[in-house]
Write an enzyme that holds these catalytic residues in place. Structure first.
Site, PDB file in Angstrom:
ATOM      1  N   LYS A  13       1.207  -0.912   0.208  1.00  0.00           N
ATOM      2  CA  LYS A  13       0.039  -0.007  -0.611  1.00  0.00           C
ATOM      3  C   LYS A  13       0.903   1.245  -0.235  1.00  0.00           C
ATOM      4  CE  LYS A  13      -2.200  -0.954   3.597  1.00  0.00           C
ATOM      5  NZ  LYS A  13      -1.695  -1.917   4.396  1.00  0.00           N
ATOM      6  N   ARG A  88      -8.627   1.321   9.651  1.00  0.00           N
ATOM      7  CA  ARG A  88      -8.179  -0.449  10.009  1.00  0.00           C
ATOM      8  C   ARG A  88      -9.779  -1.474  10.999  1.00  0.00           C
ATOM      9  NH1 ARG A  88      -2.727   0.556   9.821  1.00  0.00           N
ATOM     10  NH2 ARG A  88      -1.087  -1.510   9.755  1.00  0.00           N
ATOM     11  N   ARG A 127      12.115  -6.904   5.055  1.00  0.00           N
ATOM     12  CA  ARG A 127      11.855  -5.591   4.108  1.00  0.00           C
ATOM     13  C   ARG A 127      12.576  -4.518   4.807  1.00  0.00           C
ATOM     14  NH1 ARG A 127       5.812  -2.988   4.790  1.00  0.00           N
ATOM     15  NH2 ARG A 127       6.438  -2.779   7.279  1.00  0.00           N
ATOM     16  N   ARG A 160      12.081  -1.757   9.867  1.00  0.00           N
ATOM     17  CA  ARG A 160      11.211  -1.741  11.246  1.00  0.00           C
ATOM     18  C   ARG A 160      10.974  -2.188  12.047  1.00  0.00           C
ATOM     19  NH1 ARG A 160       6.075  -0.050   7.676  1.00  0.00           N
ATOM     20  NH2 ARG A 160       4.529  -1.161   9.573  1.00  0.00           N
ATOM     21  N   ARG A 171       0.980  -8.701  13.363  1.00  0.00           N
ATOM     22  CA  ARG A 171       0.023  -8.069  12.655  1.00  0.00           C
ATOM     23  C   ARG A 171      -1.224  -8.035  11.362  1.00  0.00           C
ATOM     24  NH1 ARG A 171       5.384  -5.102  10.993  1.00  0.00           N
ATOM     25  NH2 ARG A 171       3.795  -4.451   9.573  1.00  0.00           N
TER      26      ARG A 171
HETATM   27  P1  AMP Z   1       1.748  -0.085   9.034  1.00  0.00           P
HETATM   28  O1  AMP Z   1       2.616   1.509   8.875  1.00  0.00           O
HETATM   29  O2  AMP Z   1       0.200   0.876   8.947  1.00  0.00           O
HETATM   30  O3  AMP Z   1       1.984  -0.778   9.348  1.00  0.00           O
HETATM   31  O4  AMP Z   1       1.000   0.863  11.404  1.00  0.00           O
HETATM   32  C1  AMP Z   1       1.987   0.340  11.839  1.00  0.00           C
HETATM   33  C2  AMP Z   1       1.417   0.365  12.563  1.00  0.00           C
HETATM   34  O5  AMP Z   1       0.855   1.751  13.802  1.00  0.00           O
HETATM   35  C3  AMP Z   1      -0.228  -0.494  13.094  1.00  0.00           C
HETATM   36  O6  AMP Z   1      -0.141  -2.601  13.624  1.00  0.00           O
HETATM   37  C4  AMP Z   1      -0.442  -0.503  14.587  1.00  0.00           C
HETATM   38  O7  AMP Z   1       0.029  -0.351  15.363  1.00  0.00           O
HETATM   39  C5  AMP Z   1      -0.649   1.348  14.173  1.00  0.00           C
HETATM   40  N1  AMP Z   1      -1.443   1.531  13.325  1.00  0.00           N
HETATM   41  C6  AMP Z   1      -1.070   2.134  12.169  1.00  0.00           C
HETATM   42  N2  AMP Z   1      -2.443   2.583  11.645  1.00  0.00           N
HETATM   43  C7  AMP Z   1      -3.349   2.536  12.812  1.00  0.00           C
HETATM   44  C8  AMP Z   1      -5.044   2.606  12.295  1.00  0.00           C
HETATM   45  N3  AMP Z   1      -6.209   3.660  11.338  1.00  0.00           N
HETATM   46  N4  AMP Z   1      -5.348   1.833  13.831  1.00  0.00           N
HETATM   47  C9  AMP Z   1      -5.097   1.404  14.386  1.00  0.00           C
HETATM   48  N5  AMP Z   1      -3.808   1.644  14.545  1.00  0.00           N
HETATM   49  C10 AMP Z   1      -2.930   1.826  13.816  1.00  0.00           C
END
Ligand code: AMP
Length: 212
Positions: A13, A88, A127, A160, A171
């Protein structure tokens, strides 16, 4: 263009949204990036989010909705936006809909990026980010030259914090339990579009722009 990119962690994404942002000149709004930046600068939100993110769980809906509301009210969203990592949960999707109706900027579509589990694992486990250029790389998929270029320039291949195997499993589970129901949610609203997000970045981008 006002869209949501839906898909499991590792479905690409962020990568596709970055390119779409450059070519369409609309902001890429990644809640994950916003949270990582809050963690880095140790704001109150960052301090609260840090442990949750490291475990692979979700930050509370209330915090996330507040964050996205503030962001979507900024002027640069007037010509559109690409949401990545938000919504989410069903609660986030419903609140987003109300917010967008209130500000008269309804969504055009939600695009589901489909990738099989084995590839997702490789994308996440492999990654890396070059510490010098910030370029996204992957120890399984990037060419040897790309990886060596970073090292030879004195850079490090950074991982990361939440890209370790245990957190990745959490996740993906959280995605299945809490985010996948959004596929039916947007399907019922006739806003869902799906693409095959496997293969080279350029191919996936072509499929994405074709469907939009
Ligand atoms: P991402 O970079 O989108 O994979 O997000 C990394 C982490 O940020 C996720 O595993 C969640 O802990 C938190 N996070 C990001 N976006 C959201 C969201 N919309 N709702 C809740 N937690 C989020």
């Amino acid at each position: 263009m006002r869209i949501v990119l839906l898909g499991a962690p590792g479905s690409g994404k962020g990568t596709q949204a970055q390119r779409l942002m450059k070519e369409k000149n609309i902001p890429h709004i990644s809640t994950g990036d916003m949270l990582r930046s809050a963690v880095k600068s140790a704001t109150a939100l960052g301090i609260e989010a840090k442990k949750i993110m490291e475990s692979g769980k979700l930050v509370s809906d209330d915090l996330m909705i507040g964050l996205i509301e503030e962001r979507l009210l900024e002027k640069d969203t007037e010509c559109g936006f690409i949401l990545d990592g938000f919504p989410r949960t069903t609660k986030q999707a419903k609140d987003l809909q109300v917010l967008l109706e209130t500000i008269d900027k309804p969504l055009d579509s939600a695009v589901l990026m489909n990738v099989n589990l084995e590839i997702l694992m490789k994308r996440l486990v492999g990654r890396r980010t070059c510490s010098i250029t910030g370029k996204l790389l992957n120890i399984y998929f990037s060419s040897e030259k790309e990886l060596e270029d970073c090292i030879n320039a004195g850079g490090e291949l950074l991982r990361r914090k939440d890209d370790n195997e245990e957190t990745i499993r959490n996740r993906l589970q959280v995605y299945q339990d809490q985010t996948e129901p959004l596929v039916s949610y947007y399907q019922a609203k006739k806003q869902l579009k799906k693409i095959n997000a496997e293969g080279a970045m350029d191919e996936v981008y072509q499929r994405l722009t074709d469907i939009l």
